[in-house]
Design an enzyme around this catalytic site. Structure first.
Site, PDB file in Angstrom:
ATOM      1  N   LYS A  14     -43.234 116.806-112.310  1.00  0.00           N
ATOM      2  CA  LYS A  14     -44.406 118.227-112.151  1.00  0.00           C
ATOM      3  C   LYS A  14     -43.418 119.453-112.929  1.00  0.00           C
ATOM      4  O   LYS A  14     -43.516 120.220-113.821  1.00  0.00           O
ATOM      5  CB  LYS A  14     -45.330 118.689-110.827  1.00  0.00           C
ATOM      6  CG  LYS A  14     -46.728 117.505-110.688  1.00  0.00           C
ATOM      7  CD  LYS A  14     -47.283 117.798-109.473  1.00  0.00           C
ATOM      8  CE  LYS A  14     -46.455 117.857-108.206  1.00  0.00           C
ATOM      9  NZ  LYS A  14     -45.607 117.077-107.832  1.00  0.00           N
ATOM     10  N   ARG A  88     -54.372 120.947-104.180  1.00  0.00           N
ATOM     11  CA  ARG A  88     -54.383 119.171-103.724  1.00  0.00           C
ATOM     12  C   ARG A  88     -55.505 119.033-102.823  1.00  0.00           C
ATOM     13  O   ARG A  88     -54.658 117.666-102.165  1.00  0.00           O
ATOM     14  CB  ARG A  88     -52.612 119.944-102.627  1.00  0.00           C
ATOM     15  CG  ARG A  88     -51.556 119.320-103.937  1.00  0.00           C
ATOM     16  CD  ARG A  88     -50.156 119.120-102.576  1.00  0.00           C
ATOM     17  NE  ARG A  88     -49.061 119.027-102.353  1.00  0.00           N
ATOM     18  CZ  ARG A  88     -47.746 119.327-103.491  1.00  0.00           C
ATOM     19  NH1 ARG A  88     -48.170 119.953-103.802  1.00  0.00           N
ATOM     20  NH2 ARG A  88     -46.444 118.839-103.194  1.00  0.00           N
ATOM     21  N   ARG A 127     -33.270 113.666-106.519  1.00  0.00           N
ATOM     22  CA  ARG A 127     -33.307 115.273-107.045  1.00  0.00           C
ATOM     23  C   ARG A 127     -32.481 116.264-106.577  1.00  0.00           C
ATOM     24  O   ARG A 127     -32.106 116.046-104.776  1.00  0.00           O
ATOM     25  CB  ARG A 127     -34.609 114.752-106.730  1.00  0.00           C
ATOM     26  CG  ARG A 127     -35.165 116.860-106.999  1.00  0.00           C
ATOM     27  CD  ARG A 127     -36.295 117.069-106.510  1.00  0.00           C
ATOM     28  NE  ARG A 127     -37.387 117.039-105.281  1.00  0.00           N
ATOM     29  CZ  ARG A 127     -38.697 117.066-105.720  1.00  0.00           C
ATOM     30  NH1 ARG A 127     -39.506 117.293-106.338  1.00  0.00           N
ATOM     31  NH2 ARG A 127     -38.841 117.299-105.062  1.00  0.00           N
ATOM     32  N   ARG A 161     -33.702 119.539-101.126  1.00  0.00           N
ATOM     33  CA  ARG A 161     -33.669 119.760-100.057  1.00  0.00           C
ATOM     34  C   ARG A 161     -34.634 119.089 -98.867  1.00  0.00           C
ATOM     35  O   ARG A 161     -34.394 117.608 -98.954  1.00  0.00           O
ATOM     36  CB  ARG A 161     -35.677 119.932-101.166  1.00  0.00           C
ATOM     37  CG  ARG A 161     -36.109 120.877-102.028  1.00  0.00           C
ATOM     38  CD  ARG A 161     -37.767 120.346-102.706  1.00  0.00           C
ATOM     39  NE  ARG A 161     -38.594 119.327-102.166  1.00  0.00           N
ATOM     40  CZ  ARG A 161     -39.262 120.032-103.039  1.00  0.00           C
ATOM     41  NH1 ARG A 161     -39.659 119.732-103.747  1.00  0.00           N
ATOM     42  NH2 ARG A 161     -40.812 119.301-102.094  1.00  0.00           N
ATOM     43  N   ARG A 172     -45.663 112.794 -97.446  1.00  0.00           N
ATOM     44  CA  ARG A 172     -46.101 113.392 -98.963  1.00  0.00           C
ATOM     45  C   ARG A 172     -46.943 111.974 -99.392  1.00  0.00           C
ATOM     46  O   ARG A 172     -47.839 112.501-100.210  1.00  0.00           O
ATOM     47  CB  ARG A 172     -45.069 113.797 -99.626  1.00  0.00           C
ATOM     48  CG  ARG A 172     -44.371 114.730 -98.558  1.00  0.00           C
ATOM     49  CD  ARG A 172     -42.977 114.487 -98.955  1.00  0.00           C
ATOM     50  NE  ARG A 172     -42.982 115.897-100.051  1.00  0.00           N
ATOM     51  CZ  ARG A 172     -41.727 115.502-100.751  1.00  0.00           C
ATOM     52  NH1 ARG A 172     -40.645 114.920-100.243  1.00  0.00           N
ATOM     53  NH2 ARG A 172     -41.264 115.726-102.226  1.00  0.00           N
TER      54      ARG A 172
HETATM   55  P1  ADP Z   1     -43.275 118.352-104.714  1.00  0.00           P
HETATM   56  O1  ADP Z   1     -42.504 118.716-105.947  1.00  0.00           O
HETATM   57  O2  ADP Z   1     -42.669 117.208-104.060  1.00  0.00           O
HETATM   58  O3  ADP Z   1     -44.634 117.314-104.913  1.00  0.00           O
HETATM   59  P2  ADP Z   1     -44.497 120.033-104.006  1.00  0.00           P
HETATM   60  O4  ADP Z   1     -42.864 121.438-103.660  1.00  0.00           O
HETATM   61  O5  ADP Z   1     -44.667 120.830-104.839  1.00  0.00           O
HETATM   62  O6  ADP Z   1     -43.486 119.124-103.816  1.00  0.00           O
HETATM   63  O7  ADP Z   1     -44.247 120.758-102.491  1.00  0.00           O
HETATM   64  C1  ADP Z   1     -43.591 120.566-101.421  1.00  0.00           C
HETATM   65  C2  ADP Z   1     -44.468 121.202 -99.842  1.00  0.00           C
HETATM   66  O8  ADP Z   1     -45.238 121.911 -99.633  1.00  0.00           O
HETATM   67  C3  ADP Z   1     -45.162 119.859-100.008  1.00  0.00           C
HETATM   68  O9  ADP Z   1     -44.995 118.351 -99.154  1.00  0.00           O
HETATM   69  C4  ADP Z   1     -46.565 120.644 -99.054  1.00  0.00           C
HETATM   70  O10 ADP Z   1     -45.927 120.391 -97.536  1.00  0.00           O
HETATM   71  C5  ADP Z   1     -46.242 121.719 -99.484  1.00  0.00           C
HETATM   72  N1  ADP Z   1     -47.079 122.020-100.675  1.00  0.00           N
HETATM   73  C6  ADP Z   1     -47.159 122.666-101.324  1.00  0.00           C
HETATM   74  N2  ADP Z   1     -48.419 122.618-102.256  1.00  0.00           N
HETATM   75  C7  ADP Z   1     -49.149 123.409-101.341  1.00  0.00           C
HETATM   76  C8  ADP Z   1     -50.765 122.896-101.361  1.00  0.00           C
HETATM   77  N3  ADP Z   1     -51.069 123.334-102.863  1.00  0.00           N
HETATM   78  N4  ADP Z   1     -51.146 122.738-100.601  1.00  0.00           N
HETATM   79  C9  ADP Z   1     -50.783 122.235 -99.091  1.00  0.00           C
HETATM   80  N5  ADP Z   1     -49.644 122.297 -99.207  1.00  0.00           N
HETATM   81  C10 ADP Z   1     -48.721 122.115-100.104  1.00  0.00           C
HETATM   82  P1  ADP Z   2     -42.471 116.929-108.905  1.00  0.00           P
HETATM   83  O1  ADP Z   2     -42.442 118.636-109.113  1.00  0.00           O
HETATM   84  O2  ADP Z   2     -43.334 116.160-109.582  1.00  0.00           O
HETATM   85  O3  ADP Z   2     -41.896 116.401-108.181  1.00  0.00           O
HETATM   86  P2  ADP Z   2     -39.646 116.702-110.266  1.00  0.00           P
HETATM   87  O4  ADP Z   2     -39.829 117.143-111.599  1.00  0.00           O
HETATM   88  O5  ADP Z   2     -38.920 117.406-109.331  1.00  0.00           O
HETATM   89  O6  ADP Z   2     -40.915 116.171-109.509  1.00  0.00           O
HETATM   90  O7  ADP Z   2     -38.757 115.656-110.749  1.00  0.00           O
HETATM   91  C1  ADP Z   2     -38.798 114.344-110.065  1.00  0.00           C
HETATM   92  C2  ADP Z   2     -36.896 114.105-109.992  1.00  0.00           C
HETATM   93  O8  ADP Z   2     -37.023 112.848-111.520  1.00  0.00           O
HETATM   94  C3  ADP Z   2     -36.438 115.115-110.434  1.00  0.00           C
HETATM   95  O9  ADP Z   2     -35.456 114.570-110.120  1.00  0.00           O
HETATM   96  C4  ADP Z   2     -35.636 115.406-111.813  1.00  0.00           C
HETATM   97  O10 ADP Z   2     -34.603 115.399-112.908  1.00  0.00           O
HETATM   98  C5  ADP Z   2     -36.153 113.435-111.977  1.00  0.00           C
HETATM   99  N1  ADP Z   2     -37.132 113.157-113.487  1.00  0.00           N
HETATM  100  C6  ADP Z   2     -38.884 114.390-113.778  1.00  0.00           C
HETATM  101  N2  ADP Z   2     -38.640 113.776-114.621  1.00  0.00           N
HETATM  102  C7  ADP Z   2     -38.461 112.717-115.042  1.00  0.00           C
HETATM  103  C8  ADP Z   2     -38.578 111.401-115.950  1.00  0.00           C
HETATM  104  N3  ADP Z   2     -39.596 111.595-116.876  1.00  0.00           N
HETATM  105  N4  ADP Z   2     -38.176 110.379-115.947  1.00  0.00           N
HETATM  106  C9  ADP Z   2     -36.174 110.411-115.345  1.00  0.00           C
HETATM  107  N5  ADP Z   2     -36.160 111.440-114.443  1.00  0.00           N
HETATM  108  C10 ADP Z   2     -37.216 112.273-113.759  1.00  0.00           C
END
Ligand code: ADP
Ligand code: ADP
Ligand code: ZN
Length: 218
Positions: A14, A88, A127, A161, A172
């Site tokens: 994302k 979410r 990541r 992170r 998660r």
């Molecule tokens: P990821 O990129 O791994 O999906 P995020 O950076 O979006 O993770 O979120 C990290 C953490 O922040 C989540 O595990 C949760 O604890 C909190 N968080 C983020 N967005 C939300 C949301 N919309 N509602 C509740 N908790 C959230």
């Molecule tokens: P999210 O925001 O959904 O948690 P991220 O964009 O942070 O996901 O991506 C998670 C990890 O996967 C990062 O290390 C990123 O560089 C890698 N990644 C993202 N998209 C791809 C893809 N299409 N193929 C391979 N690796 C990816």
């Protein structure tokens, strides 16, 4: 104005795709995860309150994240919003619908990024991000060109992170299936749902998203 939601489990890509859309289309990325981490690192009361919850991989309360989105929606200017990691839960989705309606805006598309759990472990454990410009990297799929240095801004402030470990990812994912995946049905019934193959290469995922956006723009 084109407003979209990126929906997918942790590690689906994302943030990676949102940053591209910001660069290529001048959209505004609203990542509740980034906002919460910012609150943590600046040590606000709210930041202290959510730190443990986030590190355990649980969701923070709807009230907190809805408040954050409400604050940013009014202030930001661009060609549309990318909701990244929000909503979410069903109450968050309802709140977003109301917020957009109140400000005379609508949702153009909800893009579901499909991936499988096995790939997510590799995505999350590999990541790292640039602490200065926010660029997202991966040890295997998107390494930096020069060791220890961000390709985009040259910074050596590369970070991992605290919650990017297998233990927290398990929690998660459980939260995702229990509380977030019902949104797929919710937006499908609203006629807003599109899916892309999140397992494809980054450029290919971007192309699939561009196709949805060009079709839904308005
Ligand atoms: P990821 O990129 O791994 O999906 P995020 O950076 O979006 O993770 O979120 C990290 C953490 O922040 C989540 O595990 C949760 O604890 C909190 N968080 C983020 N967005 C939300 C949301 N919309 N509602 C509740 N908790 C959230
Ligand atoms: P999210 O925001 O959904 O948690 P991220 O964009 O942070 O996901 O991506 C998670 C990890 O996967 C990062 O290390 C990123 O560089 C890698 N990644 C993202 N998209 C791809 C893809 N299409 N193929 C391979 N690796 C990816
Ligand atoms: Zn950088």
């Amino acid at each position: 104005m084109t407003n979209i939601i990126l929906l997918g489990p942790p590690g689906a890509g994302k943030g990676t795709q949102a940053r591209r859309l910001v660069e290529e289309r001048g959209m505004v990325q609203l990542s509740t995860g980034d906002m919460l981490r910012e609150a943590m690192s600046s040590g606000t009361e709210m930041g202290k309150k959510v730190a443990d919850v986030m590190n355990r991989g649980e969701l923070v309360t709807d009230e907190i994240v809805i408040g954050l989105i409400e604050e940013k929606l009014g202030a930001a200017q661009g060609t549309g919003f990318i909701f990244d990691g929000f909503p979410r839960t069903l109450p968050q989705a309802d709140a977003l619908g109301k917020l957009l309606a109140r400000t005379g805006q609508k949702l153009n598309a909800v893009i579901e990024m499909r991936v499988d759990d096995e790939a997510l472990v590799r995505r999350i454990t590999g990541r790292f991000t640039c602490g200065d410009c926010g660029e997202v990297y991966h040890d295997e799929t998107k390494p930096v060109k020069e060791a220890g240095k961000c390709d985009e801004c040259g910074s050596s402030n590369l970070k991992r992170r605290a919650d990017d470990n297998e233990e927290s990812l398990k929690q998660r994912l459980m939260e995702y299936y229990k509380k977030t995946s019902p949104l797929i049905g919710y937006y499908y019934h609203a006629g807003d749902l599109f899916s892309v193959d999140g397992l494809a290469e980054i450029d290919e995922v971007a192309a699939q998203m561009a196709a949805v956006l060009d079709q839904q723009a308005g």
